[in-house]
Design an enzyme around this catalytic site. Structure first.
Site, short mmCIF file in Angstrom:
data_model
loop_
_atom_site.label_atom_id
_atom_site.label_comp_id
_atom_site.label_asym_id
_atom_site.label_seq_id
_atom_site.Cartn_x
_atom_site.Cartn_y
_atom_site.Cartn_z
CB ILE A 155 1.69 -4.39 0.43
CG1 ILE A 155 2.64 -3.61 1.14
CG2 ILE A 155 0.87 -5.11 1.45
CD1 ILE A 155 2.31 -2.33 1.91
CB CYS A 202 -5.84 1.11 -2.74
SG CYS A 202 -7.23 1.23 -1.66
NE ARG A 231 -0.96 5.80 5.75
CZ ARG A 231 -0.21 4.57 6.03
NH1 ARG A 231 -0.17 3.50 6.42
NH2 ARG A 231 1.10 5.10 5.90
CG ASP A 255 -1.48 -3.36 11.40
OD1 ASP A 255 -1.40 -3.47 12.72
OD2 ASP A 255 -0.43 -2.77 10.85
CD GLU A 260 -2.99 4.52 12.46
OE1 GLU A 260 -3.66 3.43 11.94
OE2 GLU A 260 -2.02 4.57 12.34
CG HIS A 292 0.13 1.53 11.63
ND1 HIS A 292 -0.38 2.60 11.26
CD2 HIS A 292 0.86 1.19 10.74
CE1 HIS A 292 -0.16 2.95 9.86
NE2 HIS A 292 0.81 1.99 9.69
P1 NAD Z 1 1.83 0.78 -3.70
O1 NAD Z 1 1.87 2.18 -4.09
O2 NAD Z 1 2.73 -0.11 -4.20
O3 NAD Z 1 0.41 0.08 -4.38
C1 NAD Z 1 -0.94 0.74 -4.27
C2 NAD Z 1 -1.58 0.07 -5.44
O4 NAD Z 1 -3.04 0.81 -5.02
C3 NAD Z 1 -1.17 0.52 -6.70
O5 NAD Z 1 -1.19 -0.46 -7.60
C4 NAD Z 1 -2.28 1.45 -7.30
O6 NAD Z 1 -2.19 1.48 -8.66
C5 NAD Z 1 -3.54 1.18 -6.60
N1 NAD Z 1 -4.32 2.30 -6.35
C6 NAD Z 1 -4.32 3.65 -6.52
N2 NAD Z 1 -5.41 4.33 -6.52
C7 NAD Z 1 -6.36 3.11 -6.27
C8 NAD Z 1 -7.84 3.25 -6.14
N3 NAD Z 1 -8.51 4.16 -6.23
N4 NAD Z 1 -8.54 1.89 -6.18
C9 NAD Z 1 -7.79 0.77 -6.25
N5 NAD Z 1 -6.36 0.75 -6.19
C10 NAD Z 1 -5.81 2.02 -6.47
O7 NAD Z 1 1.65 0.74 -2.05
P2 NAD Z 1 2.08 -0.30 -1.26
O8 NAD Z 1 3.34 -0.09 -0.85
O9 NAD Z 1 1.44 -1.67 -1.58
O10 NAD Z 1 1.21 0.26 0.13
C11 NAD Z 1 -0.22 0.08 0.19
C12 NAD Z 1 -0.83 0.51 1.47
O11 NAD Z 1 -0.22 -0.17 2.46
C13 NAD Z 1 -0.43 2.07 1.54
O12 NAD Z 1 -1.84 2.73 1.99
C14 NAD Z 1 0.51 2.11 2.62
O13 NAD Z 1 0.20 3.44 3.34
C15 NAD Z 1 0.32 1.09 3.53
N6 NAD Z 1 1.13 0.42 4.40
C16 NAD Z 1 0.84 -0.02 5.60
C17 NAD Z 1 1.82 -0.47 6.55
C18 NAD Z 1 1.36 -1.09 7.77
O14 NAD Z 1 2.21 -1.02 8.69
N7 NAD Z 1 0.19 -1.39 7.91
C19 NAD Z 1 3.41 -0.51 6.18
C20 NAD Z 1 3.35 0.04 4.91
C21 NAD Z 1 2.60 0.51 4.06
#
Ligand code: NAD
Length: 326
Positions: A155, A202, A231, A255, A260, A292
């Protein structure tokens, strides 16, 4: 496979029923969320399908095992609500949908930013009320602004591209930087001190819990915009409320919210909401909360449904599980 689908909403049922004929599972839909009070509903099911706010802690996982559940299929990417160790200990397989529409969430982050900035939500109501005045609607150009992006995975990397497309200067931080993305990675400290807008992408881990807290907020520019579509617990809500009151935080778009699970995905418009923190947040004119809905596009729902079914079918056939959480 016979699958109990928890926390079912109308849209889940619609998409699951539309795609199931290709997979032929036996689906039983429960509106109730999965937690210790409802876990008995899982009796007689080999598989269960759950969402972001279902509670699968050790106690619940133990009960699932007693009920004969063999697979937990998360219809989401995050798995912070599942005690993976407990599931492994009970020989229950956990699968998820690692990526369905990263564009959907990245675009929702943009929607939060542009709404906070250009106040289209207020303009919409005003104009319908015959009020065509501009006072109070002043925004700023996105062009040239520094946007700090924490987490450049599925994302975050798309969000970076969107921001670059608007002419913003993107400052990225990731624990595991991806040099192939051609981004400017900076330290977390530099990101905090330099960014006009900070967007969180993240995962929620013990180390990222309350990443945005009194100390990190103190480093930020006065009037910073903070966006969280990842999150809820990445942000210490108490600290951010203090930051909003002191005007350190100029805009907040979320979001997701720490507590939540007691609120989101439900119509509570006729209820007394006991969570004073969310109610305080909703009083600020420069705060937008969405419940969300970042993932909520038709492309994402199709992908979630298909991947969930494919995960379960692969388990059933004893095939390699590409989306297993270990
Ligand atoms: P992803 O795993 O592809 O990317 C996460 C990134 O965070 C990775 O590049 C990882 O290296 C990095 N990361 C890990 N630990 C870290 C730290 N301590 N500090 C900084 N970066 C760190 O995940 P994604 O698919 O891009 O999802 C990102 C977030 O979005 C997740 O928390 C997911 O739950 C959330 N999400 C929300 C919704 C929504 O509807 N709002 C939907 C899908 C996902």
């Amino acid at each position: 496979m016979r699958i109990a689908v928890f926390s079912t909403k109308g849209f889940d049922k619609r998409y699951f029923e539309e795609f199931n004929p290709q997979y032929n599972h036996e689906l039983v839909f429960f509106e109730a969320p999965l937690n210790l009070n409802t876990v008995n509903l899982s009796a007689g099911f080999e598989g269960i399908c759950v969402f972001v706010n279902d509670v699968l802690d050790k106690e619940v996982v133990n009960e699932l095992a007693k009920n004969g559940v063999k697979i937990i299929a998360l219809r989401c990417a995050g798995f912070n609500n599942v005690d993976i160790q407990a599931a492994t200990g009970k020989n229950i397989t956990v699968v998820r949908v690692p990526s369905y529409s990263p564009q959907a969430v990245a675009e929702h982050a943009l929607a939060l930013i542009m709404t906070l900035n250009r106040k289209t939500h207020k303009a919409y109501n005003r104009v319908r009320d015959g009020n065509f005045a501009l006072d109070g609607l002043l925004g700023f150009d996105m062009y040239g602004k520094k946007v700090g992006v924490i987490g450049t995975g599925h994302i975050g990397s798309i969000f970076c591209r969107i921001m670059a497309g608007l002419g913003c200067e993107v400052l990225a931080y990731d624990k595991f930087p991806n040099q192939d993305l051609g981004l400017t990675y900076v330290s977390l400290d530099e990101l905090y001190t330099s960014s006009d807008i900070i967007s969180l992408h993240c995962p929620l881990l013990p180390e990222t819990n309350h990443l945005i807290n009194e100390m990190s907020l103190a480093q930020m520019k006065d009037g910073v915009m903070i966006i969280n579509t990842s999150r809820g617990a990445l942000i210490d809500s108490k600290a951010v409320i203090k930051g909003l009151k002191s005007k350190k935080v100029g805009y907040l778009g979320i979001d997701v919210y720490e507590q939540e699970s007691d609120l989101f995905f439900q119509d509570l418009s006729e209820s007394i909401i006991e969570d004073d923190q969310i109610m305080r947040l909703l009083t600020f004119p420069n705060v937008i909360v969405t419940s969300h809905q970042g993932f909520f596009t038709k492309e994402a729902l199709e992908e979630i449904t298909k991947t969930t079914f494919e995960n379960i079918t692969a388990f059933e056939k004893g095939e390699t599980l590409v989306n297993q959480v270990k």
